[in-house]
Design a protein around this motif. Structure first.
Motif, PDB file in Angstrom:
ATOM      1  N   VAL A   1       4.673  21.344 107.245  1.00  0.00           N
ATOM      2  CA  VAL A   1       3.839  21.420 108.016  1.00  0.00           C
ATOM      3  C   VAL A   1       4.245  20.506 109.231  1.00  0.00           C
ATOM      4  O   VAL A   1       3.921  20.984 110.403  1.00  0.00           O
ATOM      5  N   VAL A   2       5.205  19.329 109.436  1.00  0.00           N
ATOM      6  CA  VAL A   2       5.371  18.671 110.067  1.00  0.00           C
ATOM      7  C   VAL A   2       6.835  19.614 110.895  1.00  0.00           C
ATOM      8  O   VAL A   2       6.985  19.378 111.893  1.00  0.00           O
ATOM      9  N   VAL A   3       8.049  19.847 110.582  1.00  0.00           N
ATOM     10  CA  VAL A   3       8.949  20.633 110.611  1.00  0.00           C
ATOM     11  C   VAL A   3       8.090  21.845 111.431  1.00  0.00           C
ATOM     12  O   VAL A   3       8.656  22.717 112.601  1.00  0.00           O
ATOM     13  N   MET A   4       6.581  22.250 111.525  1.00  0.00           N
ATOM     14  CA  MET A   4       6.322  23.685 112.102  1.00  0.00           C
ATOM     15  C   MET A   4       5.935  23.041 112.735  1.00  0.00           C
ATOM     16  O   MET A   4       5.927  24.198 113.938  1.00  0.00           O
ATOM     17  N   LEU A   5       5.193  21.782 113.221  1.00  0.00           N
ATOM     18  CA  LEU A   5       4.055  21.521 114.201  1.00  0.00           C
ATOM     19  C   LEU A   5       5.429  20.959 115.071  1.00  0.00           C
ATOM     20  O   LEU A   5       5.396  21.275 116.433  1.00  0.00           O
ATOM     21  N   VAL A   6       6.666  20.142 115.073  1.00  0.00           N
ATOM     22  CA  VAL A   6       7.508  19.802 115.775  1.00  0.00           C
ATOM     23  C   VAL A   6       8.279  20.988 116.707  1.00  0.00           C
ATOM     24  O   VAL A   6       8.394  21.071 117.794  1.00  0.00           O
ATOM     25  N   THR A   7       8.768  22.757 115.258  1.00  0.00           N
ATOM     26  CA  THR A   7       9.094  23.512 116.066  1.00  0.00           C
ATOM     27  C   THR A   7       8.101  24.045 117.223  1.00  0.00           C
ATOM     28  O   THR A   7       9.014  24.787 117.707  1.00  0.00           O
ATOM     29  N   VAL A   8       7.005  23.856 116.185  1.00  0.00           N
ATOM     30  CA  VAL A   8       6.482  24.783 117.879  1.00  0.00           C
ATOM     31  C   VAL A   8       6.093  23.727 119.580  1.00  0.00           C
ATOM     32  O   VAL A   8       5.960  24.510 119.722  1.00  0.00           O
ATOM     33  N   ILE A   9       6.301  22.399 119.314  1.00  0.00           N
ATOM     34  CA  ILE A   9       5.534  21.631 120.209  1.00  0.00           C
ATOM     35  C   ILE A   9       6.866  21.896 121.075  1.00  0.00           C
ATOM     36  O   ILE A   9       6.967  22.143 122.163  1.00  0.00           O
ATOM     37  N   ILE A  10       8.314  22.128 120.244  1.00  0.00           N
ATOM     38  CA  ILE A  10       9.788  22.164 121.443  1.00  0.00           C
ATOM     39  C   ILE A  10       9.748  23.805 122.021  1.00  0.00           C
ATOM     40  O   ILE A  10      10.347  23.457 122.743  1.00  0.00           O
ATOM     41  N   TYR A  11       9.322  24.474 120.613  1.00  0.00           N
ATOM     42  CA  TYR A  11       9.040  25.605 121.646  1.00  0.00           C
ATOM     43  C   TYR A  11       8.018  25.155 122.782  1.00  0.00           C
ATOM     44  O   TYR A  11       8.511  26.190 124.007  1.00  0.00           O
ATOM     45  N   VAL A  12       6.894  25.410 123.065  1.00  0.00           N
ATOM     46  CA  VAL A  12       6.145  25.275 123.977  1.00  0.00           C
ATOM     47  C   VAL A  12       6.978  24.336 125.146  1.00  0.00           C
ATOM     48  O   VAL A  12       6.699  25.033 126.623  1.00  0.00           O
ATOM     49  N   LYS A  13       7.694  23.056 124.485  1.00  0.00           N
ATOM     50  CA  LYS A  13       7.570  22.626 125.565  1.00  0.00           C
ATOM     51  C   LYS A  13       9.745  22.988 126.358  1.00  0.00           C
ATOM     52  O   LYS A  13       9.464  23.536 127.477  1.00  0.00           O
ATOM     53  N   LEU A  14      10.067  23.884 125.630  1.00  0.00           N
ATOM     54  CA  LEU A  14      11.241  24.476 126.169  1.00  0.00           C
ATOM     55  C   LEU A  14      11.410  25.770 126.266  1.00  0.00           C
ATOM     56  O   LEU A  14      12.659  26.060 125.720  1.00  0.00           O
ATOM     57  N   LYS A  15      10.012  26.377 126.752  1.00  0.00           N
ATOM     58  CA  LYS A  15      10.038  27.938 126.181  1.00  0.00           C
ATOM     59  C   LYS A  15      10.910  28.483 127.506  1.00  0.00           C
ATOM     60  O   LYS A  15      11.741  29.367 126.998  1.00  0.00           O
TER      61      LYS A  15
END
Length: 531
Positions: free
Chosen positions: A330-344
């Protein structure tokens, strides 16, 4: 009328010779007027050139073997090797007959006598039995005899049955059936009659066996303290068959007050009987896990059938070790989503510029973007130099094909018509705020809005940091509609001039993707879109 062929030990007719064979008693019954076949027994085999000699002892002794064909025909007999055929039995054929081989070291005697037409002895000795099962097909077979090769079989006639085949035989079909075989010899028909007794037996059924349901396995995982019921089923065909449970070599009890017991049910459907014996554990204990339980079927018509089962404790997964793994995922998925949103935007531009992730399109458009100005606050909008610089960077550095109103629209053309034509030929519309008044009325802005919606053209609305506009009334309302219809990119003055600024990243992100010019080719570059 019935005649009787009797093989008897007529000792007074034998001469006592060394090595003579023992005599066997054999009786054969036939009807008068029917064919009689006598065969020298196989124990008196023909050896070498030794010849089988047939003799008759009727009115006088006659050597039948050495008779001519005409003499045999006149007497109504046929001799062929070890067979003697009486073509049509009559009282003239009563008497004794013998066969001998070689020097008479092996000799047999036959005696032919009359009998009554309905002799019980005749019926019993000439009866052939046939058994069939109810509700199944059944074929009657007319017996046959071995005949000399110069006699031809000429067909079979059944006297009681219409045919020798029953598609579905029933109890009413049992009884005695008579068949007559016809034989052809020298143009004459000769008959021999046989009787077949048809016996009807109950329908055959498949072997009964016990089945543990629902999985038919022999190991049952259970939870300690839980209630368990295991069904044992069997399909039988007798009311005397039974299914029961055994443990420790003893039959278990049906008493529901016991912690472990079994119960039975019986369902009858036509000939089939479904038996069910359910083994019930009120509360599974440790002791129950250490025992074997056998379901057994006792049947009168089949051998016993049984299945033995055991209980084992269920193994439950360890949720203690599973929880950290779930949390980590879950943590990896959340971090991935946050990174993608920030660095999309940065990721998309990287894929475009570095890896060349483009998709070629052929939409018939002439321009990548139509750059159009709208009236803004004098202090907040882009001045003429900024606007020129923006257009130059888009065309010269990033290679976009732009439609500019003051450059690409022919003079004398109506403003509204020219603007709509540019929108029609462009993939994107970019609205740039400027200080000079471009003289765009609210009516034209509304028409632009309608054209964008109809053609589904992407709109990039550049705004400034200032929140106040010099426009008011219906013009401000039209701009509001346009800003809501597209995506907004904020111009922050001098800081936005850098190619690494957020302004350029956002603007390039929303504009159609452009490939880098290839040094190997001078051909025009087609339009591209990011995959």
């Amino acid at each position: 009328m019935v005649v009787k062929v009797l093989l008897v030990p007529l000792l007074f007719l034998f001469t006592s010779k060394p090595g003579a064979c023992h005599l066997t008693l054999k009786e054969q019954y036939v009807r008068r007027g029917e064919m009689v076949l006598l065969q020298c027994p196989s124990t008196c085999n023909q050896k070498g050139d030794a010849k089988v000699i047939w003799s008759s002892y009727t009115a006088q002794k006659m050597d039948l073997t050495n008779m001519s064909s005409a003499e045999q025909k006149q007497m109504g007999v046929l001799v062929h090797q070890n067979s003697l055929v009486i073509l049509s039995a009559s009282v003239d054929h009563q008497g004794n007959y013998s066969c001998s081989v070689g020097n008479a070291s092996c000799q047999f005697r036959f005696m032919l006598t009359e009998n009554t037409p309905k002799s019980k002895e005749y019926e019993e000795r000439n009866m052939h039995n046939k058994s069939c099962h109810t509700q199944e097909s059944c074929k009657l077979n007319c017996p046959d005899v071995t005949i000399p090769p110069n006699i031809t079989r000429n067909g079979i006639t059944w006297h009681k049955a219409k045919d020798d085949y029953f598609q579905t035989v029933e109890e009413k079909d049992k009884g005695v059936y008579t068949c007559t075989r016809s034989y052809l010899y020298l143009g004459q028909i000769y008959n021999k009659t046989f009787t077949v007794k048809l016996q009807i037996k109950p329908k055959k059924f498949e072997k009964a066996a016990v089945i543990i349901s629902p999985k038919d396995n022999k190991v049952f995982p259970v939870d300690l303290g839980s209630k368990v019921e295991i069904k044992c089923e069997a399909v039988t065909y007798s009311d005397f068959d039974g299914v029961f449970w055994i443990s420790g070599g003893s039959v278990m009890f049906k008493n529901p007050s016991l912690p472990v017991y079994y119960k039975t049910t019986r369902e009858k459907n036509a000939e089939k009987i479904k038996l069910t014996a359910s083994l019930v554990f009120k509360k599974v204990s440790e002791e129950d896990l250490s025992k074997n339980y056998t379901c057994k079927l006792e049947s009168d018509s089949n051998p016993p059938s049984f299945v033995t089962i055991t209980l084992v404790q269920k193994t439950h997964p360890s949720y203690i070790s599973l929880c950290p793994s779930i949390v980590a995922i879950v943590v990896v998925m959340l971090v991935t989503v946050i990174i993608y949103v920030k660095l999309k935007i940065d990721i998309t531009l990287f894929l475009r510029d570095t890896l060349g992730c483009y998709r070629r399109t052929s939409d018939g458009k002439s321009y990548d973007a139509f750059v159009m100005c709208y009236k803004s606050n004098t202090d907040a909008g882009l001045n003429a130099d900024d606007r020129k610089w923006l257009e130059s960077v888009l065309e010269e550095k990033f290679g976009y094909s732009l439609c500019l109103y003051d450059r690409d629209v022919l003079p004398g053309k109506a403003t509204a018509e020219a603007v709509l034509d540019c929108i029609e030929q462009s993939r994107t519309v970019v609205l740039v705020p400027t200080s000079p008044d471009p003289d765009l009325g609210s009516g034209l802005l509304s028409a632009i809005h309608a054209a964008l919606v109809e053609r589904q053209t992407r709109l990039i609305f550049i705004k400034t940091e200032a929140t106040q506009d010099s426009t008011s009334g219906s013009l401000a309302e039209a701009l509001q509609f346009l800003s809501e219809a597209g995506v907004c990119v904020t111009w922050k003055g001098l800081s936005s001039r850098s190619s690494s600024s957020s302004f350029w990243k956002q603007l390039r992100y929303y504009l159609p993707a452009m490939p880098k010019p290839s040094p190997q080719t001078n051909q025009d570059v087609d339009s591209w879109q990011m995959v």
